[in-house]
Write an enzyme that holds these catalytic residues in place. Structure first.
Site, short mmCIF file in Angstrom:
data_model
loop_
_atom_site.label_atom_id
_atom_site.label_comp_id
_atom_site.label_asym_id
_atom_site.label_seq_id
_atom_site.Cartn_x
_atom_site.Cartn_y
_atom_site.Cartn_z
N LYS A 36 -4.51 -0.42 16.14
CA LYS A 36 -5.19 0.32 15.08
C LYS A 36 -6.38 1.11 15.63
O LYS A 36 -6.68 2.21 15.14
CB LYS A 36 -5.65 -0.63 13.97
CG LYS A 36 -4.51 -1.21 13.14
CD LYS A 36 -3.71 -0.10 12.45
CE LYS A 36 -2.70 -0.67 11.46
NZ LYS A 36 -1.92 0.39 10.78
N ASP A 67 13.33 3.36 11.30
CA ASP A 67 12.42 2.58 12.15
C ASP A 67 11.50 3.60 12.82
O ASP A 67 11.93 4.38 13.66
CB ASP A 67 13.22 1.81 13.20
CG ASP A 67 12.34 1.04 14.17
OD1 ASP A 67 11.10 1.21 14.14
OD2 ASP A 67 12.89 0.28 15.00
N GLY A 113 3.16 -0.32 9.19
CA GLY A 113 2.38 -1.13 10.12
C GLY A 113 2.95 -2.52 10.23
O GLY A 113 3.80 -2.94 9.44
N TYR A 156 -2.91 -6.13 17.25
CA TYR A 156 -3.04 -5.32 16.04
C TYR A 156 -4.34 -4.53 16.07
O TYR A 156 -4.37 -3.33 15.77
CB TYR A 156 -2.99 -6.24 14.81
CG TYR A 156 -3.12 -5.53 13.48
CD1 TYR A 156 -2.00 -4.99 12.86
CD2 TYR A 156 -4.35 -5.43 12.83
CE1 TYR A 156 -2.10 -4.36 11.62
CE2 TYR A 156 -4.46 -4.81 11.60
CZ TYR A 156 -3.33 -4.27 11.01
OH TYR A 156 -3.44 -3.64 9.78
N ILE A 198 0.83 -1.20 0.00
CA ILE A 198 0.00 0.00 0.00
C ILE A 198 0.86 1.25 0.00
O ILE A 198 0.58 2.22 -0.72
CB ILE A 198 -0.95 -0.01 1.21
CG1 ILE A 198 -2.03 -1.09 1.04
CG2 ILE A 198 -1.62 1.36 1.39
CD1 ILE A 198 -2.94 -1.27 2.24
#
Length: 262
Positions: free
Chosen positions: A171, A67, A96, A167, A25
């Protein structure tokens, strides 16, 4: 700070920093922004991938290895870019991480602290550190059409089926943080929004399915009948960073083919 304090020439193309731009992406977004006339800095923890993307984009685009979970490294990144390439107008926080130990979704009862902390370090802390540095720079010297786009996930809205709780939680934090950022950056005319992708054909998605048949089956649960592409996501980002999206801020934009409707 008012519009008279804007940094940079009005004839110079806007500069965009895209984290996680080494593939998937992030790479698609970098290419879309170049097509839209922006200068792009492709940022990735994998310096080779970042360099490959930047080289394929050509002059005057650049690459940086960072990083995003490292505070000192992020601070140095923005100081370097601002001093050598100019003020950053657009920040896209794509970087991500979905950790699947042994290729399996870890249950909460089996979740290790290392998996939990690393998930938040990249997905949430990285977004915070990059956007904080961007905001500090823009407070000192604002730009026209300032834009920040964060990346959440449909998993944060549905509780996830293939993603881990770490995760999903990270998010979800991004979704809330972007709204706080929108309020604090509004006086500068900077907008802050979240893209929440659904099932997008990326390496991350393919790591959560066992076969092409499983991927095809997943597509059947999507009203538009297909898994999304990275270009579908890039197109949404293209609009959000455009001058035409100046009155959209603090919003979550779903790019999911109708997988989740609100």
């Amino acid at each position: 700070m008012n519009g008279n304090d804007m940094a940079g020439s009005s004839t110079e193309s806007r500069l965009a920093v895209v984290t996680g731009a080494g593939r998937g992406i992030g790479e698609a977004i970098a290419r879309q922004l170049v097509a839209d006339g922006l200068r792009v800095v492709a940022v990735d923890i994998d310096g080779g991938n970042a360099a490959r993307v930047a080289q394929s984009l050509g002059t005057p685009h650049a690459a940086r290895t960072v990083d995003v979970s490292d505070e000192a490294a992020v601070q140095a990144l923005f100081q370097d870019i601002e001093s050598t390439l100019g003020p950053v107008s657009v920040l896209i926080c794509v970087a991500g991480l979905l950790i699947l130990p042994g290729g399996e979704r870890p249950l909460i009862k089996d979740m290790s602290m290392d998996t939990w902390e690393r998930s938040f370090a990249v997905n949430m802390r990285g977004a915070f550190l990059c956007s904080r540095e961007y905001l500090r720079q823009r407070e000192a010297a604002n730009v026209a059409h300032g834009r920040v786009v964060f990346f959440g996930s449909v998993a944060a809205q549905l509780g996830g089926y293939r993603s881990s709780s770490a995760y999903i939680a990270a998010k979800s934090a991004v979704h809330g943080y972007a709204k706080a950022f929108a309020r604090e950056a509004a006086h500068l005319g900077i907008t802050s929004n979240v893209i929440a992708p659904g099932l997008i054909d990326t390496e991350m998605l393919r790591s959560t399915v066992t076969s092409s048949g499983a991927l095809a089956a997943a597509a059947q649960s999507i009203p538009l009948g297909r898994v999304g592409t990275v270009d579908d996501v890039a197109a949404a980002v293209s609009y959000l960073v455009s001058p035409g999206a100046a009155y959209i801020t603090g919003d979550v934009i779903d790019v999911n083919g109708g997988y989740r409707m609100q």
